[in-house]
Motif scaffolding. Structure first.
Motif, PDB file in Angstrom:
ATOM      1  N   ILE A 237       0.837  -1.202   0.000  1.00 43.50           N
ATOM      2  CA  ILE A 237       0.000   0.000   0.000  1.00 43.50           C
ATOM      3  C   ILE A 237       0.873   1.253   0.000  1.00 43.50           C
ATOM      4  O   ILE A 237       0.618   2.208  -0.750  1.00 43.50           O
ATOM      5  N   ALA A 238       1.910   1.242   0.855  1.00 40.47           N
ATOM      6  CA  ALA A 238       2.785   2.410   0.935  1.00 40.47           C
ATOM      7  C   ALA A 238       3.488   2.655  -0.405  1.00 40.47           C
ATOM      8  O   ALA A 238       3.604   3.807  -0.859  1.00 40.47           O
ATOM      9  N   LEU A 239       3.975   1.598  -1.042  1.00 41.95           N
ATOM     10  CA  LEU A 239       4.622   1.746  -2.346  1.00 41.95           C
ATOM     11  C   LEU A 239       3.640   2.260  -3.397  1.00 41.95           C
ATOM     12  O   LEU A 239       3.967   3.155  -4.198  1.00 41.95           O
ATOM     13  N   TYR A 240       2.455   1.696  -3.420  1.00 42.53           N
ATOM     14  CA  TYR A 240       1.446   2.115  -4.401  1.00 42.53           C
ATOM     15  C   TYR A 240       1.113   3.595  -4.232  1.00 42.53           C
ATOM     16  O   TYR A 240       1.051   4.338  -5.216  1.00 42.53           O
ATOM     17  N   ARG A 241       0.923   4.027  -3.003  1.00 45.44           N
ATOM     18  CA  ARG A 241       0.582   5.434  -2.768  1.00 45.44           C
ATOM     19  C   ARG A 241       1.750   6.369  -3.052  1.00 45.44           C
ATOM     20  O   ARG A 241       1.553   7.572  -3.209  1.00 45.44           O
ATOM     21  N   SER A 242       2.939   5.814  -3.109  1.00 45.37           N
ATOM     22  CA  SER A 242       4.117   6.609  -3.452  1.00 45.37           C
ATOM     23  C   SER A 242       4.382   6.608  -4.958  1.00 45.37           C
ATOM     24  O   SER A 242       5.438   7.081  -5.402  1.00 45.37           O
ATOM     25  N   GLY A 243       3.448   6.055  -5.733  1.00 46.73           N
ATOM     26  CA  GLY A 243       3.612   6.023  -7.180  1.00 46.73           C
ATOM     27  C   GLY A 243       4.506   4.907  -7.669  1.00 46.73           C
ATOM     28  O   GLY A 243       5.015   4.964  -8.790  1.00 46.73           O
ATOM     29  N   ARG A 244       4.700   3.863  -6.854  1.00 53.34           N
ATOM     30  CA  ARG A 244       5.620   2.777  -7.200  1.00 53.34           C
ATOM     31  C   ARG A 244       4.830   1.469  -7.341  1.00 53.34           C
ATOM     32  O   ARG A 244       5.064   0.487  -6.657  1.00 53.34           O
ATOM     33  N   GLN A 245       3.891   1.487  -8.305  1.00 53.94           N
ATOM     34  CA  GLN A 245       2.994   0.350  -8.488  1.00 53.94           C
ATOM     35  C   GLN A 245       3.763  -0.924  -8.831  1.00 53.94           C
ATOM     36  O   GLN A 245       3.460  -2.006  -8.316  1.00 53.94           O
TER      37      GLN A 245
ATOM     38  N   LYS B 136      -4.863  -7.646  -6.637  1.00 50.92           N
ATOM     39  CA  LYS B 136      -5.845  -7.361  -7.696  1.00 50.92           C
ATOM     40  C   LYS B 136      -6.255  -5.893  -7.679  1.00 50.92           C
ATOM     41  O   LYS B 136      -6.405  -5.268  -8.734  1.00 50.92           O
ATOM     42  N   ALA B 137      -6.414  -5.330  -6.475  1.00 49.17           N
ATOM     43  CA  ALA B 137      -6.791  -3.919  -6.376  1.00 49.17           C
ATOM     44  C   ALA B 137      -5.703  -3.017  -6.948  1.00 49.17           C
ATOM     45  O   ALA B 137      -5.985  -2.001  -7.601  1.00 49.17           O
ATOM     46  N   ILE B 138      -4.442  -3.380  -6.721  1.00 44.02           N
ATOM     47  CA  ILE B 138      -3.326  -2.594  -7.262  1.00 44.02           C
ATOM     48  C   ILE B 138      -3.279  -2.713  -8.778  1.00 44.02           C
ATOM     49  O   ILE B 138      -3.042  -1.725  -9.495  1.00 44.02           O
TER      50      ILE B 138
ATOM     51  N   PRO C  99      -9.551   2.882  -6.700  1.00 43.37           N
ATOM     52  CA  PRO C  99      -9.488   4.183  -6.018  1.00 43.37           C
ATOM     53  C   PRO C  99      -9.499   4.087  -4.499  1.00 43.37           C
ATOM     54  O   PRO C  99      -9.030   5.008  -3.814  1.00 43.37           O
ATOM     55  N   THR C 100     -10.015   2.982  -3.959  1.00 46.27           N
ATOM     56  CA  THR C 100     -10.061   2.861  -2.498  1.00 46.27           C
ATOM     57  C   THR C 100      -8.669   2.725  -1.889  1.00 46.27           C
ATOM     58  O   THR C 100      -8.512   2.878  -0.677  1.00 46.27           O
ATOM     59  N   LEU C 101      -7.669   2.458  -2.718  1.00 46.43           N
ATOM     60  CA  LEU C 101      -6.298   2.343  -2.212  1.00 46.43           C
ATOM     61  C   LEU C 101      -5.618   3.685  -2.040  1.00 46.43           C
ATOM     62  O   LEU C 101      -4.550   3.765  -1.424  1.00 46.43           O
ATOM     63  N   ASP C 102      -6.216   4.725  -2.571  1.00 47.81           N
ATOM     64  CA  ASP C 102      -5.507   6.009  -2.591  1.00 47.81           C
ATOM     65  C   ASP C 102      -5.295   6.592  -1.212  1.00 47.81           C
ATOM     66  O   ASP C 102      -4.270   7.212  -0.950  1.00 47.81           O
ATOM     67  N   GLY C 103      -6.266   6.396  -0.333  1.00 45.88           N
ATOM     68  CA  GLY C 103      -6.110   6.954   1.014  1.00 45.88           C
ATOM     69  C   GLY C 103      -5.978   8.462   0.972  1.00 45.88           C
ATOM     70  O   GLY C 103      -6.528   9.138   0.095  1.00 45.88           O
ATOM     71  N   ARG C 104      -5.205   9.010   1.902  1.00 45.57           N
ATOM     72  CA  ARG C 104      -4.974  10.448   1.945  1.00 45.57           C
ATOM     73  C   ARG C 104      -3.863  10.836   0.996  1.00 45.57           C
ATOM     74  O   ARG C 104      -3.081   9.987   0.563  1.00 45.57           O
ATOM     75  N   PRO C 105      -3.744  12.099   0.668  1.00 44.27           N
ATOM     76  CA  PRO C 105      -2.701  12.533  -0.243  1.00 44.27           C
ATOM     77  C   PRO C 105      -1.310  12.117   0.235  1.00 44.27           C
ATOM     78  O   PRO C 105      -1.010  12.167   1.416  1.00 44.27           O
TER      79      PRO C 105
END
Length: 272
Positions: free
Chosen positions: A217-225, A256-258, A263-269
């Motif tokens: 999750i942390a990697l995905y939100r950091s733009g590192r899919q 699968k969500a990644i 969109p539910t993975l986005d969390g806060r900015p």
């Protein structure tokens, strides 16, 4: 029911604490006292698992003298008890009042909060209960709980099965508290330090799928899919090779969500 009495209720000053989350020691008025020899330390630790409760002589013998090297285990246990009390007395701590003889065994006359392992458990449980619904309130409780650790639990004690199982249980609770803490933090931010810390934890504990899920999750939100998906594959490979297992349903659903950028993975900015 938990014992909420203060140390003064036992005739022991409140300045006395017992620390087990690291090398075991007694803290008396801010001064750390190391208990030796080894068997005396182990004896104090076993009593500290259930402070305020009588631990039977037979149980203590089985835990501390199971190697069979002593011809008279009961006398050996009594000698260790005398040694423990003498060390305490020599440091100004009333050993006979702190470690009491009772019918059939011995009792550590301390309330649970005077032992760091029990304080940790209480704080961690409170923080974990809040981690998802009120992460802002959970964070300081979990941080306070984890600050009690000075190293591996009972790092200087190699006793019997009970000590071993307690060490494993406490380590599991520590990792669970860490997971709850990072989940709470991710509700507010995903910065470089959080990612780096989770990467290190995931390397150290590949068996803890939740740590790797938080890293994904942390990697995905950091733009590192791509790195988030690579984390899933690394865990899957390790589980197959070491345990013959597949990742659990939660990790598979996260993958699968990644993949579909749910969109539910986005969390806060994300903060970078």
């Amino acid at each position: 029911m938990r014992d909420q009495r203060s140390t003064q209720a036992y005739g022991i000053p409140d300045l006395l604490k017992l620390e087990m989350l690291g090398p075991s020691r007694v803290v008396w008025d801010g001064h750390a006292i190391t208990i030796g020899p080894h068997r005396a330390r182990a004896l104090l630790a076993v009593l500290a698992f259930t402070p305020g409760e009588v631990v039977s002589t037979d149980f203590l013998i089985d835990e501390l003298l199971a190697d069979g090297n002593s011809r008279n285990p009961k006398n050996a246990l009594q000698a260790s008890m005398r040694r423990l009390r003498t060390i305490l007395d020599d440091n100004g701590i009333p050993g006979g009042r702190l470690v009491r003889t009772s019918v059939g065994g011995y009792l550590l006359a301390l309330p649970r909060p005077a032992v760091d392992a029990h304080r940790f458990e209480e704080l961690a449980a409170r923080g974990s209960a809040l981690a998802r619904d009120d992460p802002r309130a959970a964070i300081p409780l979990l941080e306070q709980a984890l600050r009690l650790w000075r190293g591996p639990a009972l790092a200087d004690i190699a006793a019997g099965r009970r000590c071993g199982s307690q060490v494993a249980r406490l380590e599991g609770l520590r990792l669970g508290a860490l997971e709850d803490l990072y989940e709470a933090r991710l509700a507010f931010r995903t910065d470089r330090s959080t990612v780096a810390e989770l990467e290190q934890l995931a390397i150290e504990h590949p068996e803890r799928e939740r740590i790797s899920e938080l890293l994904m999750i942390a990697l995905y939100r950091s733009g590192r899919q791509g790195e988030a998906l690579a984390t899933f594959q690394r865990v899957r490979t390790w589980l197959n090779r070491e345990l013959g297992l597949e990742p659990g349903s939660a990790m598979r659903a996260l993958q699968k969500a990644i993949l579909v950028q749910d969109p539910t993975l986005d969390g806060r900015p994300v903060e970078t």
